[in-house]
Design a protein around this motif. Structure first.
Motif, PDB file in Angstrom:
ATOM      1  N   VAL A 199       0.837  -0.936  -0.044  1.00 45.64           N
ATOM      2  CA  VAL A 199       0.045  -0.073   0.170  1.00 45.64           C
ATOM      3  C   VAL A 199       0.631   1.397  -0.111  1.00 45.64           C
ATOM      4  N   LEU A 200       2.060   1.423   1.107  1.00 52.38           N
ATOM      5  CA  LEU A 200       3.057   2.624   0.723  1.00 52.38           C
ATOM      6  C   LEU A 200       3.551   3.400  -0.526  1.00 52.38           C
ATOM      7  N   LEU A 201       3.913   1.795  -1.325  1.00 50.35           N
ATOM      8  CA  LEU A 201       4.217   1.672  -2.349  1.00 50.35           C
ATOM      9  C   LEU A 201       3.630   1.897  -3.740  1.00 50.35           C
ATOM     10  N   LEU A 202       2.122   1.507  -3.012  1.00 47.63           N
ATOM     11  CA  LEU A 202       1.078   1.862  -4.207  1.00 47.63           C
ATOM     12  C   LEU A 202       1.014   3.668  -3.783  1.00 47.63           C
ATOM     13  N   VAL A 336      -0.976  -0.941 -13.078  1.00 51.81           N
ATOM     14  CA  VAL A 336      -0.797  -2.308 -12.872  1.00 51.81           C
ATOM     15  C   VAL A 336      -2.015  -2.777 -12.163  1.00 51.81           C
ATOM     16  N   ALA A 337      -2.025  -2.736 -10.996  1.00 49.88           N
ATOM     17  CA  ALA A 337      -2.922  -2.665  -9.742  1.00 49.88           C
ATOM     18  C   ALA A 337      -4.556  -2.318 -10.353  1.00 49.88           C
ATOM     19  N   LEU A 338      -4.162  -1.167 -11.190  1.00 55.06           N
ATOM     20  CA  LEU A 338      -5.703  -0.938 -11.697  1.00 55.06           C
ATOM     21  C   LEU A 338      -5.938  -2.056 -12.692  1.00 55.06           C
ATOM     22  N   THR A 339      -5.011  -1.919 -13.884  1.00 49.61           N
ATOM     23  CA  THR A 339      -5.416  -2.917 -14.653  1.00 49.61           C
ATOM     24  C   THR A 339      -6.037  -4.253 -13.348  1.00 49.61           C
ATOM     25  N   GLY A 340      -5.220  -4.808 -13.059  1.00 45.09           N
ATOM     26  CA  GLY A 340      -5.679  -6.003 -12.486  1.00 45.09           C
ATOM     27  C   GLY A 340      -7.558  -5.687 -11.890  1.00 45.09           C
ATOM     28  N   TRP A 341      -7.177  -4.768 -11.207  1.00 43.63           N
ATOM     29  CA  TRP A 341      -8.925  -4.702 -10.234  1.00 43.63           C
ATOM     30  C   TRP A 341     -10.039  -5.071 -11.094  1.00 43.63           C
ATOM     31  N   LEU A 342      -9.928  -3.610 -12.647  1.00 46.05           N
ATOM     32  CA  LEU A 342     -10.678  -3.935 -13.249  1.00 46.05           C
ATOM     33  C   LEU A 342     -10.697  -4.961 -13.786  1.00 46.05           C
ATOM     34  N   GLN A 343      -9.945  -6.131 -14.321  1.00 39.39           N
ATOM     35  CA  GLN A 343     -10.251  -6.618 -15.009  1.00 39.39           C
ATOM     36  C   GLN A 343     -11.774  -7.899 -14.144  1.00 39.39           C
ATOM     37  N   GLU A 344     -10.260  -8.049 -12.874  1.00 39.54           N
ATOM     38  CA  GLU A 344     -11.058  -8.754 -11.952  1.00 39.54           C
ATOM     39  C   GLU A 344     -12.943  -8.497 -11.692  1.00 39.54           C
ATOM     40  N   ARG A 345     -13.411  -7.483 -11.677  1.00 45.03           N
ATOM     41  CA  ARG A 345     -14.508  -6.764 -11.354  1.00 45.03           C
ATOM     42  C   ARG A 345     -15.427  -6.818 -13.616  1.00 45.03           C
ATOM     43  N   LEU A 346     -14.402  -7.004 -14.093  1.00 44.00           N
ATOM     44  CA  LEU A 346     -14.904  -6.946 -14.998  1.00 44.00           C
ATOM     45  C   LEU A 346     -15.818  -8.533 -15.945  1.00 44.00           C
ATOM     46  N   VAL A 347     -14.091  -9.422 -15.951  1.00 38.93           N
ATOM     47  CA  VAL A 347     -14.613 -10.176 -16.469  1.00 38.93           C
ATOM     48  C   VAL A 347     -14.146 -11.754 -15.479  1.00 38.93           C
ATOM     49  N   GLY A 348     -14.157 -11.502 -13.656  1.00 40.12           N
ATOM     50  CA  GLY A 348     -13.528 -12.430 -13.296  1.00 40.12           C
ATOM     51  C   GLY A 348     -12.181 -12.308 -13.201  1.00 40.12           C
ATOM     52  N   ASP A 349     -11.947 -14.018 -12.371  1.00 38.41           N
ATOM     53  CA  ASP A 349     -10.028 -14.200 -13.054  1.00 38.41           C
ATOM     54  C   ASP A 349     -10.185 -15.525 -13.692  1.00 38.41           C
ATOM     55  N   PRO A 350      -9.365 -15.533 -15.134  1.00 41.69           N
ATOM     56  CA  PRO A 350     -10.032 -16.064 -15.884  1.00 41.69           C
ATOM     57  C   PRO A 350      -8.731 -17.271 -15.902  1.00 41.69           C
ATOM     58  N   GLY A 351      -7.797 -17.643 -15.113  1.00 46.91           N
ATOM     59  CA  GLY A 351      -7.042 -18.360 -14.850  1.00 46.91           C
ATOM     60  C   GLY A 351      -5.890 -17.817 -15.592  1.00 46.91           C
ATOM     61  N   GLY A 352      -5.455 -19.364 -15.627  1.00 43.60           N
ATOM     62  CA  GLY A 352      -3.892 -18.955 -16.406  1.00 43.60           C
ATOM     63  C   GLY A 352      -2.198 -18.317 -16.140  1.00 43.60           C
TER      64      GLY A 352
END
Length: 466
Positions: A199-202, A336-352
């Motif tokens: 969090v501090l690094l963010l 990168v954190a924002l991209t991962g958060w948006l991906q999880e909210r929009l499409v979930g975790d596709p795995g892989g």
């Protein structure tokens, strides 16, 4: 005076273009197949979430009372139970026995004794005989239970400190008597490393990103350094990456090298983690060999290298190069954190997920971890940056400009990791690596940034693994 004759293409130019086109088609098919196959691989995200919740529950009793709600929440054990139940119910295969044991013990603590008892009975039928005495003791009437789980009851188990404490309490031990104070204090430090430090690094990264945008808006940003790259044609760069890296390195080298390595690693069969670590290291070295040899041959045909080299490494001064890399890592982190958060909210975790993440998370062999660290922190940054930011980006920039070069090289970089789930965050990371290469004129800065990024990921996995 006669006009200078028009330069004639080298005799091999046509063959190079043809091989490059064929390699591009083959690599496209291989990458498409790899991306589709990645959907069948499990995601390490669930395991990371579970480890984080278990770490929080273990550390909570040792946290200061005024910080406990902030760092661990109000009911860390209930949060762990909820995640365990969700993963047990959603998993296509039976979860690990310890996860099922943890869930049963937590259900017994939260008034769901019948559900917990039924889960223990089901688990008793699944585990080998050497693991059943513990379950029999937990299922016995309270009057017949031992005062605490003696060591012989743990035969065949490799429990975490939290699982030990929960089992001890289920057998009638007090909370204080069952607590492992050293493990709890160590968990507090690990929790700070996985929860507070990121969090501090963010926040620091957001501040640096805003500062960079402000400087650019005011026209005070640092000027872009001259970009230099190898004198390769687009066909040669395509042949290097599509042919040398993908077709030969990713397809043929593992088919030929893996059986030889596995045969040579037979003596390490008793240490499967170390065997896997050496195999990963050996395969990555084999993957690097052909593309780098091809690149050496391509550059050699162009005569003596210029002052500073073909790839513009520019490590010195090392302090300045490292500072650029560190600042860029911090600025990319929130994106990168924002991209991962948006991906999880929009499409979930596709795995892989990258299989190396799971190997680091589950391995306890120091030599195996060393092999994984050398691969992730040294070899991968050097090799991938050489191809994508050392060769591909400058070659593309000569034809279509810096912006398109950064975008295309980032796309190729992200697709090359063959993971649908990690593709958007890796694309953003690739943009940051390419932008640093373009702005600084230093390939060494991109290598250090890549290594620092992988190092943060590696350290987080080690902290969660304990």
């Amino acid at each position: 005076m006669n006009a200078s004759p028009t330069p004639q293409p080298r005799p091999s130019a046509g063959w190079t273009a043809g091989l490059a086109l064929l390699s591009l088609v083959l690599s496209g098919l291989l990458w498409l197949n790899g991306l589709v196959d990645s959907l069948q691989r499990p995601s390490v995200g669930n395991a990371l979430e579970l480890r984080q919740l278990e770490l929080t529950a273990l550390a909570a009793p040792a946290l200061p009372a005024n910080l406990r709600p902030l760092l661990a929440g109000d009911q860390p054990l209930q949060g762990l139970q909820k995640e365990l139940l969700q993963q047990v119910n959603d998993a296509p295969l039976p979860p690990a026995p310890e996860q099922q044991l943890q869930l049963a013990l937590l259900q017994g603590q939260t008034g769901q004794q019948q559900a917990g008892r039924q889960r223990l009975q089901d688990l008793q039928q699944q585990v080998p005989p050497e693991q059943r005495p513990l379950l029999a003791a937990l299922l016995a009437p309270p009057a017949n239970r031992p005062p605490g789980p003696a060591e012989e009851l743990w035969a065949g188990w490799h429990p975490s400190p939290l699982t030990r404490a929960l089992a001890c309490q289920a057998l009638g031990g007090s909370v204080d008597a069952c607590s492992d104070r050293p493990a709890q204090r160590a968990a507090v430090l690990r929790l700070l490393g996985t929860g507070v430090v990121p969090v501090l690094l963010l926040l620091l990264g957001i501040g640096l990103l805003l500062r960079e945008l402000w400087l650019r808006w005011r026209g005070k940003a640092q000027a872009r350094a001259p970009l230099q790259g190898p004198p390769l044609t687009l066909a040669e760069a395509t042949l290097l990456i599509a042919g040398g890296f993908v077709v030969v390195g990713e397809l043929l080298v593992p088919l030929l090298l893996a059986p030889l390595l596995q045969g040579g690693l037979g003596p390490l069969a008793a240490q499967p983690a170390l065997q896997q670590g050496v195999l990963v290291l050996g395969l990555y070295l084999g993957l690097m060999a052909v593309p780098l040899a091809l690149l050496w041959g391509q550059l050699r045909s162009h005569g003596p290298r210029p002052l500073g080299g073909w790839l513009q490494w520019h490590w010195r001064p090392l302090g300045g190069t490292l500072r650029r890399a560190l600042v860029q890592v911090l600025m990319v982190l929130p994106l990168v954190a924002l991209t991962g958060w948006l991906q999880e909210r929009l499409v979930g975790d596709p795995g892989g997920s990258n299989p190396l993440l799971e190997l680091v998370l589950t391995s306890a062999n120091p030599l195996a971890l060393l092999c994984f660290a050398v691969t992730a922190l040294v070899l991968a940054p050097l090799f991938e940056e050489t191809l994508f930011r050392g060769v591909l980006l400058p070659v593309l920039a000569q034809r279509w400009g810096g912006l398109w070069a950064v975008l295309i090289s980032a796309l190729v970089f992200s697709v090359a990791h063959l993971s649908i789930g990690e593709l958007p965050p890796l694309f953003v990371l690739g943009l940051g690596l390419g932008w640093l290469r373009l702005q600084s004129g230093r390939l060494g800065a991109s290598v250090l940034m890549h290594s620092l990024w992988n190092g943060l990921t590696f350290a987080n996995l080690l902290l969660l693994a304990g």
